[in-house]
Design an enzyme around this catalytic site. Structure first.
Site, PDB file in Angstrom:
ATOM      1  N   SER A  66       4.190   2.281   8.167  1.00  8.77           N
ATOM      2  CA  SER A  66       3.879   1.220   7.205  1.00  8.77           C
ATOM      3  C   SER A  66       5.101   0.789   6.420  1.00  8.77           C
ATOM      4  O   SER A  66       5.916   1.626   6.041  1.00  8.77           O
ATOM      5  CB  SER A  66       2.848   1.706   6.199  1.00  8.77           C
ATOM      6  OG  SER A  66       1.592   1.748   6.778  1.00  8.77           O
ATOM      7  N   GLY A  67       5.173  -0.509   6.159  1.00  8.02           N
ATOM      8  CA  GLY A  67       6.281  -1.037   5.379  1.00  8.02           C
ATOM      9  C   GLY A  67       7.510  -1.318   6.226  1.00  8.02           C
ATOM     10  O   GLY A  67       8.449  -1.947   5.766  1.00  8.02           O
TER      11      GLY A  67
ATOM     12  N   ASP B  86      -0.286  -7.529   1.736  1.00 13.04           N
ATOM     13  CA  ASP B  86       0.266  -6.169   1.702  1.00 13.04           C
ATOM     14  C   ASP B  86       1.802  -6.176   1.781  1.00 13.04           C
ATOM     15  O   ASP B  86       2.381  -5.654   2.722  1.00 13.04           O
ATOM     16  CB  ASP B  86      -0.346  -5.372   2.867  1.00 13.04           C
ATOM     17  CG  ASP B  86      -0.103  -3.883   2.767  1.00 13.04           C
ATOM     18  OD1 ASP B  86       0.323  -3.425   1.694  1.00 13.04           O
ATOM     19  OD2 ASP B  86      -0.346  -3.186   3.770  1.00 13.04           O
TER      20      ASP B  86
ATOM     21  N   HIS C  38       0.824  -1.221   0.000  1.00 13.76           N
ATOM     22  CA  HIS C  38       0.000   0.000   0.000  1.00 13.76           C
ATOM     23  C   HIS C  38       0.859   1.272   0.000  1.00 13.76           C
ATOM     24  O   HIS C  38       0.360   2.348  -0.310  1.00 13.76           O
ATOM     25  CB  HIS C  38      -1.031  -0.010   1.139  1.00 13.76           C
ATOM     26  CG  HIS C  38      -0.534   0.390   2.483  1.00 13.76           C
ATOM     27  ND1 HIS C  38      -0.311  -0.506   3.507  1.00 13.76           N
ATOM     28  CD2 HIS C  38      -0.220   1.604   2.987  1.00 13.76           C
ATOM     29  CE1 HIS C  38       0.110   0.159   4.567  1.00 13.76           C
ATOM     30  NE2 HIS C  38       0.179   1.431   4.283  1.00 13.76           N
TER      31      HIS C  38
ATOM     32  N   GLY D 112       2.755   6.328   8.640  1.00 11.06           N
ATOM     33  CA  GLY D 112       4.162   6.626   8.372  1.00 11.06           C
ATOM     34  C   GLY D 112       5.108   5.496   8.752  1.00 11.06           C
ATOM     35  O   GLY D 112       6.251   5.479   8.330  1.00 11.06           O
TER      36      GLY D 112
END
Ligand SMILES: *[C@@H]1O[C@H](CO)[C@@H](O)[C@H](O)[C@H]1NC(C)=O
Ligand SMILES: *[C@@H]1O[C@H](CO)[C@@H](O)[C@H](O)[C@H]1NC(C)=O
Length: 253
Positions: A206-207, A113, A67, A204
Site C-alpha cells: 500500500s502507498g 486514498d 490508509h 505491505g
C-alpha cells in the site's frame, strides 16, 4: 471460495481499523527488482518496521496511501530511500508532516486514498533515489504498468526483505466497477484497477507506486483489493488527484 475470503477479510476490517478489506497489499507472483530500476520507491517505516510503500515526488515530498496513516503518529514515521531492503541501507529521513486527502474515507473500502508526506530534510537524489512525475491522464485499459513493494508475496506471508515488482495490466474501469459491485465494494472515479495472471499487490505494498514505465509516469498508488492475486488490484488514480497533490505539496513545503 472467493466469497469466503472476502467475508473473513471484511470481518477483520471491522475488528481492526488498520486492516483494509483485501489488503494493504503485497506483491504476488512478482520478482526481485533492484531499487535502481524503480528509484522513486521508498519504504515508509513506523518506528523501525516497514509499514507501507511510498513514492518520491520531490526531494522533500513523498506520496502514499491515506490508509497507511492509520494508528501511527507522525513522530514515529520515516522513509527509507535508495535501498532494495526496507530494513537497511540507503537514506532514512524523518517525516515532518503527513496530510491525508480531506475526502478520504475508510469503509467499506478506501476512497480518496492518497496522502502527502513532507520530510524534515531533503533526500539526496541519485541513481537509486529519484523523483517521478505524475501522469496527466488516466491510463487506458490495456496499458502495461509496473507495481513494486515489500509487501507479502503469498497469503498468508510476511514482509519480504527485498523489493519485488510485478507487471499488471490496466482494466476497463466500468468492468472493474461491475466486478466489485457484485461483492459489495465500490470502485469510484478516483480509482483505477489492474491485474495480471494472479500477479498483484498485497498487504505491505500500500502507498507504493504503479508506473507506466514506457513514459516514466506515476499512474497509480497502491490502495486496496479483495484478497491478493484473486481479484483486481485497486489503485488511486494519480491523474484524478494530480491537482490536489500539486497544490498540497506547494502549500506545505
Ligand atoms: C507504530 O509504532 C508505534 C511505536 O512503536 C506503535 O505504538 C504503533 O502501534 C505502531 N502502529 C502500527 C499501525 O503498527
Ligand atoms: C469498458 O467496458 C464497457 C462495458 O463492457 C464498454 O461499454 C466500454 O466501451 C469500455 N470502455 C473502454 C474505454 O474500453
Amino acid at each position: 471460495m472467493c466469497l469466503k475470503l472476502i467475508l473473513s477479510l471484511s470481518i477483520a476490517g471491522l475488528v481492526s481499523a488498520s486492516q483494509i478489506p483485501g489488503p494493504e497489499e503485497r506483491i504476488v507472483r512478482g520478482y526481485y527488482i533492484p531499487i535502481e530500476y524503480v528509484p522513486w520507491q521508498v519504504s515508509m517505516l513506523n518506528a523501525t518496521l516497514h509499514r507501507c510503500g511510498g513514492v518520491i515526488y520531490s526531494d522533500r515530498t513523498i506520496l502514499t496511501a491515506a490508509h497507511c496513516l492509520h494508528n501511527v503518529a507522525v513522530k514515529d514515521l520515516s522513509v527509507r530511500a535508495g535501498s532494495s531492503y526496507w530494513s537497511k541501507g540507503g537514506q532514512v529521513q524523518r517525516v515532518l508532516k503527513a496530510i491525508k486527502h480531506p475526502k478520504y474515507r475508510h469503509f467499506p473500502n478506501p476512497v480518496y486514498d492518497v496522502a502527502v508526506l513532507i520530510l524534515e530534510d531533503p533526500l539526496k537524489l541519485g541513481s537509486a533515489v529519484d523523483e517521478i512525475s505524475l501522469a496527466e491522464n488516466t491510463p487506458d485499459a490495456g496499458t502495461i504498468t509496473l507495481a513494486s513493494g515489500w509487501g507479502l508475496t503469498r497469503v498468508p506471508g510476511f514482509h519480504w526483505p527485498i523489493l519485488h515488482g510485478v507487471h499488471v495490466t490496466i482494466l476497463n474501469r466500468t468492468e472493474c466497477e461491475n466486478y466489485y459491485k457484485d461483492i459489495n465494494y465500490k470502485v469510484t472515479n478516483d480509482m483505477i484497477c489492474a491485474d495480471a495472471h494472479q500477479g498483484d499487490t498485497c498487504k505491505g505494498d500500500s502507498g507504493g507506486p504503479l508506473v507506466d514505465t514506457k513514459n516514466r509516469k506515476l499512474v497509480g498508488i497502491v490502495s486496496w483489493g479483495a484478497g491478493c492475486g484473486t481479484n483486481p488490484g485497486v489503485y488511486a488514480d494519480v491523474a484524478f488527484f494530480r491537482n490536489w497533490l500539486k497544490y498540497t505539496v506547494q502549500e506545505n513545503i
